[in-house]
Design a protein around this motif. Sequence first.
Motif, mmCIF file in Angstrom:
data_model
loop_
_atom_site.group_PDB
_atom_site.id
_atom_site.type_symbol
_atom_site.label_atom_id
_atom_site.label_comp_id
_atom_site.label_asym_id
_atom_site.label_seq_id
_atom_site.Cartn_x
_atom_site.Cartn_y
_atom_site.Cartn_z
ATOM 1 N N PRO A 128 0.836 -1.202 0.000
ATOM 2 C CA PRO A 128 0.000 0.000 0.000
ATOM 3 C C PRO A 128 0.866 1.245 0.000
ATOM 4 O O PRO A 128 1.932 1.275 0.586
ATOM 5 C CB PRO A 128 -0.806 -0.109 1.298
ATOM 6 N N ASN A 129 0.394 2.232 -0.692
ATOM 7 C CA ASN A 129 1.109 3.494 -0.785
ATOM 8 C C ASN A 129 0.935 4.257 0.525
ATOM 9 O O ASN A 129 -0.156 4.716 0.848
ATOM 10 C CB ASN A 129 0.566 4.306 -1.967
ATOM 11 N N ASN A 130 2.021 4.360 1.295
ATOM 12 C CA ASN A 130 1.959 5.030 2.595
ATOM 13 C C ASN A 130 1.577 6.495 2.464
ATOM 14 O O ASN A 130 0.895 7.042 3.311
ATOM 15 C CB ASN A 130 3.294 4.904 3.333
ATOM 16 N N ARG A 131 2.027 7.137 1.387
ATOM 17 C CA ARG A 131 1.694 8.546 1.185
ATOM 18 C C ARG A 131 0.181 8.718 1.103
ATOM 19 O O ARG A 131 -0.389 9.612 1.715
ATOM 20 C CB ARG A 131 2.339 9.066 -0.094
ATOM 21 N N ASN A 132 -0.476 7.842 0.348
ATOM 22 C CA ASN A 132 -1.934 7.928 0.222
ATOM 23 C C ASN A 132 -2.626 7.654 1.541
ATOM 24 O O ASN A 132 -3.628 8.279 1.859
ATOM 25 C CB ASN A 132 -2.439 6.966 -0.852
ATOM 26 N N ASN A 133 -2.111 6.693 2.320
ATOM 27 C CA ASN A 133 -2.718 6.386 3.612
ATOM 28 C C ASN A 133 -2.589 7.552 4.586
ATOM 29 O O ASN A 133 -3.505 7.835 5.341
ATOM 30 C CB ASN A 133 -2.092 5.127 4.222
ATOM 31 N N LYS A 134 -1.451 8.220 4.569
ATOM 32 C CA LYS A 134 -1.223 9.342 5.483
ATOM 33 C C LYS A 134 -2.136 10.528 5.160
ATOM 34 O O LYS A 134 -2.540 11.259 6.038
ATOM 35 C CB LYS A 134 0.235 9.805 5.412
ATOM 36 N N LEU A 135 -2.442 10.725 3.891
ATOM 37 C CA LEU A 135 -3.211 11.895 3.467
ATOM 38 C C LEU A 135 -4.660 11.564 3.125
ATOM 39 O O LEU A 135 -5.372 12.381 2.566
ATOM 40 C CB LEU A 135 -2.526 12.549 2.268
ATOM 41 N N ARG A 136 -5.089 10.376 3.472
ATOM 42 C CA ARG A 136 -6.436 9.910 3.133
ATOM 43 C C ARG A 136 -7.521 10.836 3.686
ATOM 44 O O ARG A 136 -8.483 11.161 2.999
ATOM 45 C CB ARG A 136 -6.614 8.474 3.645
ATOM 46 N N GLN A 137 -7.373 11.288 4.924
ATOM 47 C CA GLN A 137 -8.382 12.163 5.521
ATOM 48 C C GLN A 137 -8.435 13.525 4.823
ATOM 49 O O GLN A 137 -9.514 14.056 4.566
ATOM 50 C CB GLN A 137 -8.125 12.346 7.012
ATOM 51 N N ARG A 138 -7.265 14.067 4.499
ATOM 52 C CA ARG A 138 -7.233 15.338 3.771
ATOM 53 C C ARG A 138 -7.909 15.195 2.414
ATOM 54 O O ARG A 138 -8.700 16.050 2.013
ATOM 55 C CB ARG A 138 -5.793 15.808 3.574
ATOM 56 N N ASP A 139 -7.617 14.105 1.729
ATOM 57 C CA ASP A 139 -8.203 13.861 0.420
ATOM 58 C C ASP A 139 -9.722 13.766 0.514
ATOM 59 O O ASP A 139 -10.444 14.324 -0.310
ATOM 60 C CB ASP A 139 -7.643 12.579 -0.199
ATOM 61 N N TRP A 140 -10.208 13.056 1.531
ATOM 62 C CA TRP A 140 -11.654 12.898 1.722
ATOM 63 C C TRP A 140 -12.311 14.258 1.974
ATOM 64 O O TRP A 140 -13.349 14.570 1.397
ATOM 65 C CB TRP A 140 -11.923 11.951 2.897
ATOM 66 N N ILE A 141 -11.684 15.076 2.819
ATOM 67 C CA ILE A 141 -12.225 16.408 3.126
ATOM 68 C C ILE A 141 -12.275 17.256 1.857
ATOM 69 O O ILE A 141 -13.280 17.917 1.578
ATOM 70 C CB ILE A 141 -11.402 17.107 4.228
ATOM 71 N N GLU A 142 -11.212 17.252 1.088
ATOM 72 C CA GLU A 142 -11.189 18.034 -0.150
ATOM 73 C C GLU A 142 -12.288 17.582 -1.103
ATOM 74 O O GLU A 142 -12.953 18.404 -1.724
ATOM 75 C CB GLU A 142 -9.825 17.939 -0.833
ATOM 76 N N GLU A 143 -12.485 16.280 -1.225
ATOM 77 C CA GLU A 143 -13.532 15.766 -2.104
ATOM 78 C C GLU A 143 -14.918 16.186 -1.626
ATOM 79 O O GLU A 143 -15.780 16.552 -2.432
ATOM 80 C CB GLU A 143 -13.431 14.241 -2.208
ATOM 81 N N LYS A 144 -15.149 16.179 -0.320
ATOM 82 C CA LYS A 144 -16.446 16.583 0.229
ATOM 83 C C LYS A 144 -16.672 18.077 0.045
ATOM 84 O O LYS A 144 -17.795 18.509 -0.241
ATOM 85 C CB LYS A 144 -16.562 16.207 1.716
ATOM 86 N N VAL A 145 -15.636 18.877 0.175
ATOM 87 C CA VAL A 145 -15.767 20.321 -0.050
ATOM 88 C C VAL A 145 -16.106 20.584 -1.516
ATOM 89 O O VAL A 145 -16.966 21.416 -1.820
ATOM 90 C CB VAL A 145 -14.490 21.083 0.387
ATOM 91 N N VAL A 146 -15.469 19.870 -2.423
ATOM 92 C CA VAL A 146 -15.774 20.017 -3.855
ATOM 93 C C VAL A 146 -17.230 19.652 -4.108
ATOM 94 O O VAL A 146 -17.945 20.376 -4.807
ATOM 95 C CB VAL A 146 -14.826 19.157 -4.729
ATOM 96 N N GLU A 147 -17.688 18.543 -3.544
ATOM 97 C CA GLU A 147 -19.095 18.133 -3.709
ATOM 98 C C GLU A 147 -20.039 19.226 -3.217
ATOM 99 O O GLU A 147 -21.027 19.543 -3.875
ATOM 100 C CB GLU A 147 -19.376 16.841 -2.942
ATOM 101 N N TYR A 148 -19.729 19.788 -2.051
ATOM 102 C CA TYR A 148 -20.575 20.844 -1.501
ATOM 103 C C TYR A 148 -20.581 22.075 -2.409
ATOM 104 O O TYR A 148 -21.641 22.605 -2.747
ATOM 105 C CB TYR A 148 -20.111 21.237 -0.093
ATOM 106 N N LEU A 149 -19.402 22.529 -2.797
ATOM 107 C CA LEU A 149 -19.312 23.748 -3.610
ATOM 108 C C LEU A 149 -19.952 23.571 -4.982
ATOM 109 O O LEU A 149 -20.477 24.532 -5.545
ATOM 110 C CB LEU A 149 -17.857 24.200 -3.749
ATOM 111 N N GLN A 150 -19.939 22.363 -5.515
ATOM 112 C CA GLN A 150 -20.572 22.120 -6.807
ATOM 113 C C GLN A 150 -22.093 22.250 -6.721
ATOM 114 O O GLN A 150 -22.749 22.403 -7.749
ATOM 115 C CB GLN A 150 -20.180 20.744 -7.345
ATOM 116 N N ALA A 151 -22.635 22.217 -5.527
ATOM 117 C CA ALA A 151 -24.083 22.353 -5.346
ATOM 118 C C ALA A 151 -24.479 23.788 -4.984
ATOM 119 O O ALA A 151 -25.646 24.060 -4.728
ATOM 120 C CB ALA A 151 -24.562 21.394 -4.261
ATOM 121 N N THR A 152 -23.516 24.709 -4.967
ATOM 122 C CA THR A 152 -23.802 26.099 -4.612
ATOM 123 C C THR A 152 -23.893 26.964 -5.864
ATOM 124 O O THR A 152 -23.423 26.572 -6.931
ATOM 125 C CB THR A 152 -22.707 26.673 -3.675
ATOM 126 N N PRO A 153 -24.478 28.149 -5.734
ATOM 127 C CA PRO A 153 -24.630 29.036 -6.902
ATOM 128 C C PRO A 153 -23.318 29.503 -7.527
ATOM 129 O O PRO A 153 -23.310 29.945 -8.671
ATOM 130 C CB PRO A 153 -25.392 30.234 -6.334
#
Length: 182
Positions: free
Chosen positions: A58-83
Amino acid sequence: KYITSIQKEKMETLNNGNPPELVTNFEVLQILEERVTARAVEEEEEEKRNSHKRNKRPNNRNNKLRQRDWIEEKVVEYLQATPCVDADLDKLPSLVKRLRGKQTSKTNPGFGLTSAESLQVLNFMPRESVEIHLMIGELQNRMSDAKQEELLEAVASCTMKKEGDEPVQEDVAQDENEHENE
């Protein structure tokens, strides 16, 4: 990488190391979409390189930053639903100039908004008068009803219209009638 900011009556391009005073949702969305897309491409390429290996570590870099990646993806999802996604990037600098400009005369069509008020207008792209009343302090004292309508028209002129954005009034009335008949 560069980002733009609505400082000093225009959108400025800033170097990555210089944090802007205010950043719009549109700008945050652009930055995060670039990051998420680049990360997806990188992961896909790495998966292709590692597909022939039997012992996949497993890629340790991806495991270490998994939470940051998830947060960024959720912020993108939210902003895509805004005006802010409907904003036309080419027209935003002129809108910022009008929002921040002084209301001195008919030749200067500014609205005299503060940086924070301008940011809210850009983030929420109001379509109705009640929305700008919530964003701009003491609106009745600062702008006439005609000037408020002019503000709404200026915001509307900077949005990219999509088919089916707003429900047809007849459809809304029909839905209300259906609920009453049940």
